[in-house]
Design a protein around this motif. Structure first.
Motif, PDB file in Angstrom:
ATOM      1  N   THR A  19      13.654  -7.321  -3.566  1.00  0.00           N
ATOM      2  CA  THR A  19      13.799  -8.534  -2.758  1.00  0.00           C
ATOM      3  C   THR A  19      13.946  -9.774  -3.625  1.00  0.00           C
ATOM      4  O   THR A  19      14.437 -10.786  -3.158  1.00  0.00           O
ATOM      5  CB  THR A  19      12.617  -8.697  -1.781  1.00  0.00           C
ATOM      6  OG1 THR A  19      11.394  -8.723  -2.523  1.00  0.00           O
ATOM      7  CG2 THR A  19      12.563  -7.542  -0.788  1.00  0.00           C
ATOM      8  N   ALA A  20      13.520  -9.689  -4.898  1.00  0.00           N
ATOM      9  CA  ALA A  20      13.713 -10.788  -5.849  1.00  0.00           C
ATOM     10  C   ALA A  20      13.560 -10.264  -7.269  1.00  0.00           C
ATOM     11  O   ALA A  20      12.687  -9.445  -7.539  1.00  0.00           O
ATOM     12  CB  ALA A  20      12.712 -11.908  -5.603  1.00  0.00           C
ATOM     13  N   LEU A  39       9.761  -7.553 -10.729  1.00  0.00           N
ATOM     14  CA  LEU A  39      10.533  -7.444  -9.502  1.00  0.00           C
ATOM     15  C   LEU A  39       9.639  -7.538  -8.274  1.00  0.00           C
ATOM     16  O   LEU A  39       8.577  -6.928  -8.244  1.00  0.00           O
ATOM     17  CB  LEU A  39      11.252  -6.090  -9.453  1.00  0.00           C
ATOM     18  CG  LEU A  39      12.096  -5.704 -10.657  1.00  0.00           C
ATOM     19  CD1 LEU A  39      12.597  -4.277 -10.508  1.00  0.00           C
ATOM     20  CD2 LEU A  39      13.243  -6.673 -10.852  1.00  0.00           C
ATOM     21  N   SER A  40      10.081  -8.265  -7.283  1.00  0.00           N
ATOM     22  CA  SER A  40       9.461  -8.198  -5.958  1.00  0.00           C
ATOM     23  C   SER A  40      10.232  -7.126  -5.197  1.00  0.00           C
ATOM     24  O   SER A  40      11.470  -7.108  -5.223  1.00  0.00           O
ATOM     25  CB  SER A  40       9.579  -9.535  -5.227  1.00  0.00           C
ATOM     26  OG  SER A  40       8.830 -10.530  -5.889  1.00  0.00           O
ATOM     27  N   ILE A  41       9.499  -6.209  -4.575  1.00  0.00           N
ATOM     28  CA  ILE A  41      10.155  -5.092  -3.901  1.00  0.00           C
ATOM     29  C   ILE A  41       9.598  -4.887  -2.500  1.00  0.00           C
ATOM     30  O   ILE A  41       8.474  -5.261  -2.197  1.00  0.00           O
ATOM     31  CB  ILE A  41      10.013  -3.778  -4.703  1.00  0.00           C
ATOM     32  CG1 ILE A  41       8.545  -3.437  -4.938  1.00  0.00           C
ATOM     33  CG2 ILE A  41      10.761  -3.863  -6.015  1.00  0.00           C
ATOM     34  CD1 ILE A  41       8.318  -2.099  -5.612  1.00  0.00           C
ATOM     35  N   GLY A  72       2.391  -2.368  -8.684  1.00  0.00           N
ATOM     36  CA  GLY A  72       2.086  -3.235  -7.547  1.00  0.00           C
ATOM     37  C   GLY A  72       0.836  -2.868  -6.791  1.00  0.00           C
ATOM     38  O   GLY A  72       0.225  -1.824  -7.009  1.00  0.00           O
ATOM     39  N   LYS A  73       0.476  -3.757  -5.890  1.00  0.00           N
ATOM     40  CA  LYS A  73      -0.710  -3.556  -5.053  1.00  0.00           C
ATOM     41  C   LYS A  73      -0.556  -2.278  -4.246  1.00  0.00           C
ATOM     42  O   LYS A  73       0.451  -2.063  -3.590  1.00  0.00           O
ATOM     43  CB  LYS A  73      -0.878  -4.725  -4.084  1.00  0.00           C
ATOM     44  CG  LYS A  73      -1.096  -6.045  -4.747  1.00  0.00           C
ATOM     45  CD  LYS A  73      -1.154  -7.143  -3.687  1.00  0.00           C
ATOM     46  CE  LYS A  73      -1.148  -8.497  -4.329  1.00  0.00           C
ATOM     47  NZ  LYS A  73      -1.037  -9.565  -3.334  1.00  0.00           N
ATOM     48  N   GLY A  74      -1.538  -1.423  -4.337  1.00  0.00           N
ATOM     49  CA  GLY A  74      -1.503  -0.187  -3.568  1.00  0.00           C
ATOM     50  C   GLY A  74      -0.567   0.866  -4.132  1.00  0.00           C
ATOM     51  O   GLY A  74      -0.375   1.907  -3.528  1.00  0.00           O
ATOM     52  N   GLY A  75       0.028   0.597  -5.301  1.00  0.00           N
ATOM     53  CA  GLY A  75       0.933   1.563  -5.920  1.00  0.00           C
ATOM     54  C   GLY A  75       0.157   2.689  -6.577  1.00  0.00           C
ATOM     55  O   GLY A  75      -1.058   2.646  -6.739  1.00  0.00           O
ATOM     56  N   ALA A  76       0.877   3.718  -6.984  1.00  0.00           N
ATOM     57  CA  ALA A  76       0.263   4.873  -7.642  1.00  0.00           C
ATOM     58  C   ALA A  76      -0.404   4.458  -8.946  1.00  0.00           C
ATOM     59  O   ALA A  76       0.084   3.599  -9.666  1.00  0.00           O
ATOM     60  CB  ALA A  76       1.320   5.929  -7.904  1.00  0.00           C
ATOM     61  N   GLU A 110       5.332   5.451  -2.973  1.00  0.00           N
ATOM     62  CA  GLU A 110       4.154   5.121  -3.769  1.00  0.00           C
ATOM     63  C   GLU A 110       4.261   3.720  -4.372  1.00  0.00           C
ATOM     64  O   GLU A 110       3.510   3.358  -5.257  1.00  0.00           O
ATOM     65  CB  GLU A 110       3.973   6.163  -4.881  1.00  0.00           C
ATOM     66  CG  GLU A 110       3.705   7.546  -4.340  1.00  0.00           C
ATOM     67  CD  GLU A 110       3.700   8.615  -5.408  1.00  0.00           C
ATOM     68  OE1 GLU A 110       2.725   9.373  -5.456  1.00  0.00           O
ATOM     69  OE2 GLU A 110       4.669   8.691  -6.192  1.00  0.00           O
ATOM     70  N   LEU A 111       5.215   2.945  -3.886  1.00  0.00           N
ATOM     71  CA  LEU A 111       5.426   1.581  -4.367  1.00  0.00           C
ATOM     72  C   LEU A 111       5.164   0.587  -3.251  1.00  0.00           C
ATOM     73  O   LEU A 111       5.360   0.889  -2.080  1.00  0.00           O
ATOM     74  CB  LEU A 111       6.873   1.395  -4.842  1.00  0.00           C
ATOM     75  CG  LEU A 111       7.249   2.075  -6.140  1.00  0.00           C
ATOM     76  CD1 LEU A 111       8.748   1.947  -6.361  1.00  0.00           C
ATOM     77  CD2 LEU A 111       6.481   1.477  -7.289  1.00  0.00           C
ATOM     78  N   ASN A 112       4.790  -0.629  -3.664  1.00  0.00           N
ATOM     79  CA  ASN A 112       4.518  -1.659  -2.668  1.00  0.00           C
ATOM     80  C   ASN A 112       4.491  -3.023  -3.352  1.00  0.00           C
ATOM     81  O   ASN A 112       3.859  -3.182  -4.375  1.00  0.00           O
ATOM     82  CB  ASN A 112       3.170  -1.377  -1.993  1.00  0.00           C
ATOM     83  CG  ASN A 112       2.928  -2.257  -0.796  1.00  0.00           C
ATOM     84  OD1 ASN A 112       3.862  -2.732  -0.176  1.00  0.00           O
ATOM     85  ND2 ASN A 112       1.674  -2.467  -0.472  1.00  0.00           N
ATOM     86  N   THR A 113       5.137  -3.963  -2.828  1.00  0.00           N
ATOM     87  CA  THR A 113       5.116  -5.408  -3.153  1.00  0.00           C
ATOM     88  C   THR A 113       5.771  -5.842  -4.453  1.00  0.00           C
ATOM     89  O   THR A 113       6.545  -6.769  -4.441  1.00  0.00           O
ATOM     90  CB  THR A 113       3.709  -6.023  -3.088  1.00  0.00           C
ATOM     91  OG1 THR A 113       2.881  -5.525  -4.131  1.00  0.00           O
ATOM     92  CG2 THR A 113       3.044  -5.799  -1.746  1.00  0.00           C
TER      93      THR A 113
END
Length: 125
Positions: A19-20, A39-41, A72-76, A110-113
């Motif tokens: 996203t950015a 990266l923002s995802i 990222g937050k909550g990622g693996a 498994e990715l976030n934010t």
């Protein structure tokens, strides 16, 4: 020779969306390249292995080079990034605790934010 600049990361495997591109820089000294990106995802939903392309230079033969990654937050947990040989692509993995499996590929779900990573690798001479 010395060179520095920016590069354009793009997911080539898995389904997370960038996203950015907050930062994507590299430095090349001789045949050694250090690349960084933040990266923002968007939240990935699929189970396909995540790969990221767009490195500024192709790695050399047998040029597997591991680096660090914050998924990222909550990622693996325990994810690392690895430059694949003779490519401009990064794979994302985490170690296996199974004696018969060396590592597992990071899956899109498994990715976030965000994702932050740095890797140093060598190009062909």
């Amino acid at each position: 020779d010395y060179e520095s600049g920016t590069w354009t990361p793009a997911f080539t495997g898995g389904d997370p969306a960038i996203t950015a591109i907050n930062s994507a820089k590299y430095i090349k000294i001789g045949n050694q390249v250090t690349a960084q990106c933040y990266l923002s995802i968007g939240q990935g939903v699929g189970t396909a292995a995540v790969t990221l392309g767009g490195l500024p230079y192709q790695s050399g033969s047998n040029g597997f080079s591991p680096g660090v990654c914050d998924p990222g937050k909550g990622g693996a947990k325990g994810v690392y990034v690895r430059v694949e040989q003779t490519s401009t692509t990064l794979g994302f993995y985490y170690a296996s605790e199974d004696i018969n499996v060396s590592r597992y590929a990071l899956r899109a779900n498994e990715l976030n934010t965000y994702m932050i990573m740095t890797v140093t690798y060598f190009t062909a001479i």
